[in-house]
Write an enzyme that holds these catalytic residues in place. Structure first.
Site, PDB file in Angstrom:
ATOM      1  N   TYR A  14      64.478  23.826 -47.983  1.00 33.61           N
ATOM      2  CA  TYR A  14      65.146  23.489 -47.218  1.00 33.61           C
ATOM      3  C   TYR A  14      66.127  23.659 -46.392  1.00 33.61           C
ATOM      4  O   TYR A  14      67.371  23.959 -45.928  1.00 33.61           O
ATOM      5  CB  TYR A  14      65.645  22.097 -47.499  1.00 33.61           C
ATOM      6  CG  TYR A  14      65.412  21.070 -48.969  1.00 33.61           C
ATOM      7  CD1 TYR A  14      64.469  20.146 -48.415  1.00 33.61           C
ATOM      8  CD2 TYR A  14      65.353  21.369 -50.469  1.00 33.61           C
ATOM      9  CE1 TYR A  14      63.345  18.500 -49.662  1.00 33.61           C
ATOM     10  CE2 TYR A  14      64.868  20.275 -51.212  1.00 33.61           C
ATOM     11  CZ  TYR A  14      64.329  19.444 -50.755  1.00 33.61           C
ATOM     12  OH  TYR A  14      63.527  18.368 -51.640  1.00 33.61           O
TER      13      TYR A  14
ATOM     14  N   CYS B 287      56.014  36.198 -55.900  1.00 38.82           N
ATOM     15  CA  CYS B 287      54.642  37.339 -54.803  1.00 38.82           C
ATOM     16  C   CYS B 287      54.767  36.723 -53.109  1.00 38.82           C
ATOM     17  O   CYS B 287      54.042  35.919 -53.125  1.00 38.82           O
ATOM     18  CB  CYS B 287      53.511  37.467 -54.848  1.00 38.82           C
ATOM     19  SG  CYS B 287      52.999  39.023 -56.448  1.00 38.82           S
TER      20      CYS B 287
HETATM   21  N1  LLP Z   1      68.058   6.495 -55.024  1.00 37.25           N
HETATM   22  C1  LLP Z   1      66.475   6.583 -54.223  1.00 37.25           C
HETATM   23  C2  LLP Z   1      66.028   5.410 -54.448  1.00 37.25           C
HETATM   24  C3  LLP Z   1      66.080   8.076 -53.860  1.00 37.25           C
HETATM   25  O1  LLP Z   1      65.105   8.137 -53.201  1.00 37.25           O
HETATM   26  C4  LLP Z   1      67.146   9.056 -53.692  1.00 37.25           C
HETATM   27  C5  LLP Z   1      66.953  10.689 -53.664  1.00 37.25           C
HETATM   28  C6  LLP Z   1      67.814   9.163 -54.783  1.00 37.25           C
HETATM   29  C7  LLP Z   1      68.535   7.557 -55.451  1.00 37.25           C
HETATM   30  C8  LLP Z   1      69.663   9.731 -54.930  1.00 37.25           C
HETATM   31  O2  LLP Z   1      70.002  10.286 -54.443  1.00 37.25           O
HETATM   32  P1  LLP Z   1      70.829  11.680 -54.239  1.00 37.25           P
HETATM   33  O3  LLP Z   1      72.052  10.845 -55.140  1.00 37.25           O
HETATM   34  O4  LLP Z   1      70.306  12.540 -55.398  1.00 37.25           O
HETATM   35  O5  LLP Z   1      71.137  12.614 -52.937  1.00 37.25           O
HETATM   36  N2  LLP Z   1      64.971  16.853 -52.978  1.00 37.25           N
HETATM   37  C9  LLP Z   1      65.442  16.879 -52.461  1.00 37.25           C
HETATM   38  C10 LLP Z   1      66.341  15.742 -52.410  1.00 37.25           C
HETATM   39  C11 LLP Z   1      65.303  14.490 -52.133  1.00 37.25           C
HETATM   40  C12 LLP Z   1      65.822  13.157 -52.490  1.00 37.25           C
HETATM   41  C13 LLP Z   1      65.299  12.034 -52.905  1.00 37.25           C
HETATM   42  N3  LLP Z   1      66.303  11.185 -52.852  1.00 37.25           N
HETATM   43  C14 LLP Z   1      66.618  18.399 -52.110  1.00 37.25           C
HETATM   44  O6  LLP Z   1      66.576  19.150 -53.416  1.00 37.25           O
HETATM   45  O7  LLP Z   1      67.406  17.958 -51.744  1.00 37.25           O
END
Ligand code: LLP
Length: 469
Positions: free
Chosen positions: A366, A393
């Protein structure tokens, strides 16, 4: 990075220490860069949870994820207490465990009264094994397998139905598998709100062009279908608009839209009593990031739901939210050991560490930005601008571009901040690097919560057919 110090005085790692400790117990963890217990100890080293970070690395190896229990518990309590303070109805905070799902983290969140949002059979299995009550577990996902749905039904957790295929599969499972003793399955419906917010394209989920949830145009049909299913007990509605969001308005808009849906659902005879507004509150990764506090975010949601319900003359629903990043990110740092470096005159200096995109895939995925300090040189002036390179790598395996640091040497302990969310949970074995260990620290004690993988672990699932030997 812009210096906040007067001309001539240079920044140092100490600038990232929580400034208001002891004067304000309500520091919102998501507005800090380092865990709340971080300080410089008498040797001038970074200390977290009463443990010297350099000693932790000697003891547990490198790289090492270091989770500060106090910071995590503080965030859990701020969410939980915020809903109790601002919302007169019932509420339940769920930890979105995709941010970091493991036994210890689920157990800590559970012990603070939080439920757990899981998105796969594996996350569900872990939350159950951590002792979290199934009544407080919610299963999400846009393509849950039949096996995952059966595990969820048999464990008694709530299923957040995402699409028509899933609704039909659920009906089929109860009719066939549970034909002898059909029981009502607790479901919620995930809807796509069509709300745009400013975050990375990959982590936006609430806009209409999203793979998640029912299209709002299908609502009437969905409500009608569900209301006619004797084996589905539709208790609530769910939506999530995205992640790492700093604005409060999209969440206010979401809460208001959801109350309208609640009103509509109940017109179809459904008895929908729960609203889950998702997660998404952002955190500070760099000095210029300025997210609202947990308290401010919760207050905004609670106010909107109350006023929208009052306007519609609806009883207050049970209000759920499911934060991931803002609950856990700031409570963890990753400690690495500095190794080789390479200076390309007039271009840049690369300083390499013993991990990289396998333990933190966020920069390469990202273009996420992070800050780092040298644990054993916390007060030393930042005299160098270097690029922190991982050991994979791949040229793109860069953790931090243009990091401001003191002069580094091999053996220094580089600590990357705010790595609690989507680091371990997205880690891989790329280049067959074993995943690092993780420890939880509190009051000067450190306990292993994830063992470091070994080379034996790496080949555990490998099979070598007889004819290839
Ligand atoms: N609820 C649902 C249905 C979600 O899809 C997500 C995150 C959350 C709650 C929690 O969201 P948060 O509070 O963490 O923003 N891998 C990405 C983030 C992907 C988020 C996916 N869904 C990153 O590293 O930024």
């Amino acid at each position: 990075m812009v210096s906040t110090h007067p001309a001539g005085v240079q920044d140092a790692g100490t600038q990232y220490l929580p400034q208001r400790r002891n004067t304000n117990t309500n520091i919102s963890p998501n507005q800090e860069l380092l865990p709340l217990t971080a300080k410089a100890n008498s040797q001038g080293n970074l200390e977290i949870g009463g443990c010297d970070v350099t000693t932790l690395v000697e003891q547990f190896g490198s790289p090492l994820y270091i989770l500060d229990e106090e910071t995590l518990r503080t965030a859990c309590r701020q969410y939980r207490d915020g809903f109790q303070k601002y919302y007169p109805g019932e509420s339940q905070v769920l930890y979105a465990s995709k941010a970091w799902n493991c036994l210890a983290v689920c157990a800590i969140a559970g012990s603070e009264g939080l439920g757990i949002d899981v998105v796969s059979g594996g996350e569900l299995y872990t939350a159950l094994a951590a002792g979290v009550s199934p009544a407080k577990i919610y299963l999400h996902g846009n393509n849950k397998s039949r096996e995952e749905l059966i595990l969820a039904i048999e464990s008694g957790v709530t299923i957040v139905a995402d699409n028509w295929y899933e609704l039909h599969t659920l009906v089929d499972i109860v009719e066939t598998l549970h034909a002898t003793s059909p029981s009502k399955i607790r479901v919620m419906l995930r809807l796509t709100p069509g709300i745009e917010c400013h975050t990375h394209e990959y982590i936006r989920t609430g806009h209409l062009d999203s793979k998640f949830g029912f299209d709002p145009n299908d609502l009437a049909e969905v409500f009608e279908f569900v209301s006619q299913q004797p084996n589905l007990n539709c208790v609530g509605l769910h939506a999530h608009i995205g992640s790492q969001i700093f604005e409060r308005q999209p969440h206010r808009d979401l809460a208001a839209v959801m109350v309208q849906w609640l009103r509509d659902a109940n017109k179809y005879g459904l008895n929908v009593t729960e609203l889950n507004v998702g997660g998404g509150l952002g955190i500070k990764y760099v000095e210029s990031d300025d997210p609202p506090s947990i308290d401010e975010w919760v207050k905004a949601i609670c106010e909107v739901v109350q006023s929208a319900c009052a306007a519609e003359n609806l009883p207050l629903p049970k209000l759920l939210s499911e934060p991931g990043r803002s609950l856990i990110a700031t409570s963890c740092v990753t400690a690495y050991t500095v190794g080789s470096s390479k200076t390309i005159p007039e271009i840049r200096t690369y300083v390499s560490i013993d991990g990289g995109m396998s333990d933190n895939p966020r920069p390469i995925t990202y273009q996420s930005v992070y800050r780092a300090v040298i644990a054993n040189k916390l007060s030393a002036s930042h005299t160098e601008t270097v690029t922190i390179a991982g050991k994979h790598c791949e040229s793109g395996d860069i953790l931090i571009k243009n990091a401001q640091l003191p002069k580094t040497e091999p053996g220094d302990i580089l600590v990357v901040m705010a790595t609690g969310a989507y680091n371990y949970s997205m880690a891989s074995n790329y280049n067959r690097l074993p995943r690092p260990a993780a420890v939880v620290v509190a009051n000067g004690e450190a306990n292993l919560i994830l063992q470091r993988e070994t080379y034996q672990d790496l080949i555990r699932q490998d099979c070598l057919p007889e004819r290839l030997k």
